[in-house]
Design an enzyme around this catalytic site. Sequence first.
Site, PDB file in Angstrom:
ATOM      1  N   HIS A 132       0.855  -1.189   0.000  1.00  0.00           N
ATOM      2  CA  HIS A 132       0.000   0.000   0.000  1.00  0.00           C
ATOM      3  C   HIS A 132       0.884   1.231   0.000  1.00  0.00           C
ATOM      4  CE1 HIS A 132      -1.493   3.278   2.722  1.00  0.00           C
ATOM      5  NE2 HIS A 132      -2.448   3.297   1.814  1.00  0.00           N
ATOM      6  N   THR A 135       0.249   9.275  -0.933  1.00  0.00           N
ATOM      7  CA  THR A 135       0.751  10.580  -0.520  1.00  0.00           C
ATOM      8  C   THR A 135      -0.307  11.605  -0.884  1.00  0.00           C
ATOM      9  OG1 THR A 135       1.949  10.933  -2.607  1.00  0.00           O
ATOM     10  CG2 THR A 135       3.194  10.002  -0.765  1.00  0.00           C
ATOM     11  N   ARG A 136      -0.394  12.672  -0.110  1.00  0.00           N
ATOM     12  CA  ARG A 136      -1.467  13.632  -0.319  1.00  0.00           C
ATOM     13  C   ARG A 136      -1.091  14.994   0.251  1.00  0.00           C
ATOM     14  NH1 ARG A 136      -2.516  10.042   3.487  1.00  0.00           N
ATOM     15  NH2 ARG A 136      -2.768  10.779   5.638  1.00  0.00           N
ATOM     16  N   HIS A 166      12.347  -1.439   4.426  1.00  0.00           N
ATOM     17  CA  HIS A 166      12.530  -0.390   5.421  1.00  0.00           C
ATOM     18  C   HIS A 166      13.804   0.417   5.170  1.00  0.00           C
ATOM     19  CE1 HIS A 166       9.347  -0.802   8.510  1.00  0.00           C
ATOM     20  NE2 HIS A 166       9.221  -2.012   8.001  1.00  0.00           N
ATOM     21  N   HIS A 196      -8.805  -5.570  17.011  1.00  0.00           N
ATOM     22  CA  HIS A 196      -9.650  -6.726  17.297  1.00  0.00           C
ATOM     23  C   HIS A 196      -8.967  -8.048  16.942  1.00  0.00           C
ATOM     24  CE1 HIS A 196     -10.756  -5.912  13.015  1.00  0.00           C
ATOM     25  NE2 HIS A 196     -10.874  -7.223  12.936  1.00  0.00           N
ATOM     26  N   GLY A 279     -18.381  11.847  -0.170  1.00  0.00           N
ATOM     27  CA  GLY A 279     -19.097  11.637  -1.419  1.00  0.00           C
ATOM     28  C   GLY A 279     -18.258  11.288  -2.621  1.00  0.00           C
TER      29      GLY A 279
END
Length: 296
Positions: A132, A135-136, A166, A196, A279
């Site tokens: 995964h 970036t934003r 890593h 969980h 949305g």
Amino acid sequence: MDDMKEQKAKAATWFRDLRDQICAAFEALEDTQVEGPFADKPAGRFEISDTKRDAADGSDAGGGLMSVMRGGRVFEKVGVNISTVYGTLGERAVAAMAARKGLDGMKEDPRFWASGISLVAHMQNPHAPAVHMNTRMFWTPHGWWFGGGSDLNPCIEYAEDTAAFHAVQKQQCDKHDPAYYPRFKEWADEYFYIPHRNRARGVGGIFLDDHNTDDWDADFAFIQDVGRAFLLAFLPVTEKRRNTPWTEADKEIQLVHRGLYAEYNLVYDRGTKFGLETGHNADAVLMSLPPMAKWV
């Protein structure tokens, strides 16, 4: 506060360029896969579609591109999405942001702008790890920040693959601040944890949010290196494992592990919650889910 038009354009353009680099690299992997049970299949290619976010009043609120490859030689399913969305946040999102970031002004002026890239890859070979990356950049009238990172999700773990992945993250972080890698590695370990199940989702990587040192250019340069780290870290591991012989028992382990991935993304992932609550296209938001999974 200035609306940072120039900086926003630079960030959105970079995320698009990174998407193009990654898609090209992944299609090249497909072209060069000439061994294994899927070698006779046509090389996988990305199917690209537009995505759109509609504001509550029906006005344009941005969108992006969803690029998905399914049933390839190397990748069972991989999605690489980019989006640039804007508008006003709803009450729940405003409350969550105000609580988490201390931005009380969001209640009076809930405008936002966000752009980024998000990627999830699920592999054919159980010995090749899922991965995964995102970036934003996020902007409001009350502040801006960068976020993202990447993490490795093998169902069959190899210590040397974890160490190599890593090492690249550390190398890219150290170019900017030697304190970044240990801080963001620990954050990833905390963030990608499934309470969980009392276990981590994978073997970690780096994760950061709310990153703002008051130097936009320096922070943008850093988030670019976070993005560049992805191919540098992931491609060698994939090259190493994509031809490892595997059994049906290995595939069973992979499918069960994917169940963990699905649980995390549907229950805990902030990006999933934000995308659905604001949305954005549901198929794009849920692109991260594996094509097949099992629960025991």
